[in-house]
Design an enzyme around this catalytic site. Structure first.
Site, PDB file in Angstrom:
ATOM      1  N   GLU A  51      17.560  -0.359  25.757  1.00 39.45           N
ATOM      2  CA  GLU A  51      18.024  -1.550  26.481  1.00 39.45           C
ATOM      3  C   GLU A  51      19.360  -1.280  27.173  1.00 39.45           C
ATOM      4  O   GLU A  51      20.333  -0.821  26.548  1.00 39.45           O
ATOM      5  CB  GLU A  51      18.168  -2.730  25.492  1.00 39.45           C
ATOM      6  CG  GLU A  51      18.669  -4.002  26.168  1.00 39.45           C
ATOM      7  CD  GLU A  51      18.422  -5.263  25.348  1.00 39.45           C
ATOM      8  OE1 GLU A  51      17.747  -5.201  24.296  1.00 39.45           O
ATOM      9  OE2 GLU A  51      18.911  -6.318  25.772  1.00 39.45           O
TER      10      GLU A  51
ATOM     11  N   ASP B  48      10.203  -8.634  15.749  1.00 41.31           N
ATOM     12  CA  ASP B  48      11.598  -8.207  15.630  1.00 41.31           C
ATOM     13  C   ASP B  48      12.110  -8.521  14.232  1.00 41.31           C
ATOM     14  O   ASP B  48      11.888  -9.623  13.716  1.00 41.31           O
ATOM     15  CB  ASP B  48      12.450  -9.018  16.627  1.00 41.31           C
ATOM     16  CG  ASP B  48      13.252  -8.138  17.549  1.00 41.31           C
ATOM     17  OD1 ASP B  48      13.358  -6.925  17.292  1.00 41.31           O
ATOM     18  OD2 ASP B  48      13.768  -8.673  18.544  1.00 41.31           O
TER      19      ASP B  48
HETATM   20  O1  KIV Z   1      14.553  -9.850  21.262  1.00 46.64           O
HETATM   21  C1  KIV Z   1      14.046  -9.408  22.287  1.00 46.64           C
HETATM   22  O2  KIV Z   1      13.432 -10.130  23.088  1.00 46.64           O
HETATM   23  C2  KIV Z   1      14.175  -7.984  22.546  1.00 46.64           C
HETATM   24  C3  KIV Z   1      13.751  -7.489  23.902  1.00 46.64           C
HETATM   25  C4  KIV Z   1      14.711  -7.919  24.906  1.00 46.64           C
HETATM   26  C5  KIV Z   1      13.534  -6.012  23.921  1.00 46.64           C
HETATM   27  O3  KIV Z   1      14.615  -7.261  21.720  1.00 46.64           O
END
Ligand code: KIV
Length: 264
Positions: free
Chosen positions: A181, A84
Site C-alpha cells: 500500500e 482483515d
Molecule cells: O482495510 C482495507 O480496506 C485494506 C485495503 C485498503 C488494502 O487494507
C-alpha cells in the site's frame, strides 16, 4: 466459473494475468462484485472508516470484522474472501491463532495482517495450522500513529530496502499473498518481480500482479475524500455493476492505475 483460490492467483501471476480485488462489507454489494467477476474480496478494517465513520481503523474489533465476513460470505460463490485482522488482534502468536480462527469460522478463506519481521512466527504458525495468510506492507494503516499520518512509505533508500527485505521474509515464512500500500511504483515493481507469491497493489503503481481498491472510493461515495491512487468508476459509467466491470477491465488491460494514480 470456478472458485478463485490461492492456486488460481499463483497461476495468474505465472501467466502475467492482472487480477482485481475490492473491499466489501455486505451481502448485496459482495454478490454483485462476485457476479461481475472480481477475483478477490477483502472485508477490510477500512470498515471502521467507511461503515462506522471513524477517523482511522484503530477502533475496529474482531467481532466487527467477523460480522461483516458473515454478511459477505453468505453471498460469495466464486471470489476468494479475505478477512482483515484488526488492530491488536494479532499482537501475540496465541492471540493471532484464536482471532484468525474466529474469522475463518465466520467464512473467510484467508486472513490479512499488517507488518513484517515481527510477524514471521505468526505467519508460519497460521500457515502450518491451515490458515492462509496475506501479508500487508508499506503504508499499514494500523500504524498511522507511528507514521504520524497516512504517508507514502519507502521513499528513502533505507525504508525501501527494509520493505523489500520484509516482503521476502513474509514469503519465506509462508504468506501466500502480499498487499503493498502506498509505496513508490518502482519499489513495488522490484518487490513483485522478486517474489513468487502474487502481489496486490493499492497506490503502488501498475506493475503489481493485482490491484485492490476500497469499494466506496470506486463508487465515489467515501465520506471524506477519494484518495489520489483511486478512481471514481461510477462517475464514468453511471451504474454500480458497470463501474465494477470497468475497474476489472482497466486492471486487466493495464489502463489502471495510470500515472495520475501513482507515487514515485
Ligand atoms: O482495510 C482495507 O480496506 C485494506 C485495503 C485498503 C488494502 O487494507
Amino acid at each position: 466459473m470456478s472458485k478463485v483460490t490461492t492456486s488460481t492467483l499463483f497461476k495468474f501471476k505465472q501467466e502475467g494475468k492482472k487480477f482485481s480485488a475490492l473491499t466489501a462489507y455486505d451481502s448485496s454489494f459482495a454478490s454483485a462484485f462476485d457476479q461481475e467477476g472480481i477475483d478477490v474480496l477483502l472485508v477490510g478494517d477500512s470498515l471502521g472508516m467507511v461503515i462506522q465513520g471513524k477517523k482511522d481503523t484503530i477502533p475496529v474489533s474482531v467481532e466487527d470484522v467477523a460480522y461483516h465476513v458473515q454478511c459477505v460470505s453468505n453471498s460469495v460463490e466464486r471470489t476468494l474472501l479475505i478477512a482483515d485482522m484488526p488492530f491488536m488482534s494479532y499482537a501475540t502468536p496465541e492471540q493471532t491463532m484464536e482471532n484468525a480462527a474466529t474469522l475463518m469460522r465466520a467464512g473467510a478463506s484467508m486472513v490479512k495482517l499488517e507488518g513484517g519481521h515481527w510477524l514471521l512466527e505468526s505467519i508460519s504458525m497460521l500457515t502450518e495450522r491451515g490458515i492462509p495468510v496475506c501479508a500487508h506492507l508499506g503504508l499499514t494503516p494500523q500504524s498511522v500513529n507511528v507514521f504520524g499520518g497516512f504517508k507514502i512509505q519507502g521513499r528513502d533508500e533505507e525504508n525501501a530496502k527494509r520493505i523489500l527485505e520484509e516482503a521476502k521474509a513474509v514469503e519465506k515464512a509462508g504468506a501466500q499473498l502480499l498487499v503493498l500500500e502506498c509505496i513508490p511504483a518502482n519499489l513495488a515493481k522490484t518487490i513483485t518481480e522478486a517474489l513468487t507469491i502474487p502481489v496486490i497493489g493499492i497506490g503502488a503503481g501498475k506493475d503489481t500482479d493485482g490491484q485492490i481498491l476500497v469499494m466506496h472510493d470506486i463508487l465515489g461515495i467515501s465520506s471524506s475524500y477519494i484518495p489520489r491512487f483511486s478512481k471514481n468508476y461510477l462517475a464514468q459509467t453511471g451504474e454500480v455493476r458497470e463501474a465494477v466491470k470497468a475497474f476489472i477491465t482497466e486492471v486487466a488491460d493495464g489502463t489502471f492505475p495510470a500515472d495520475e494514480h501513482t507515487f514515485n
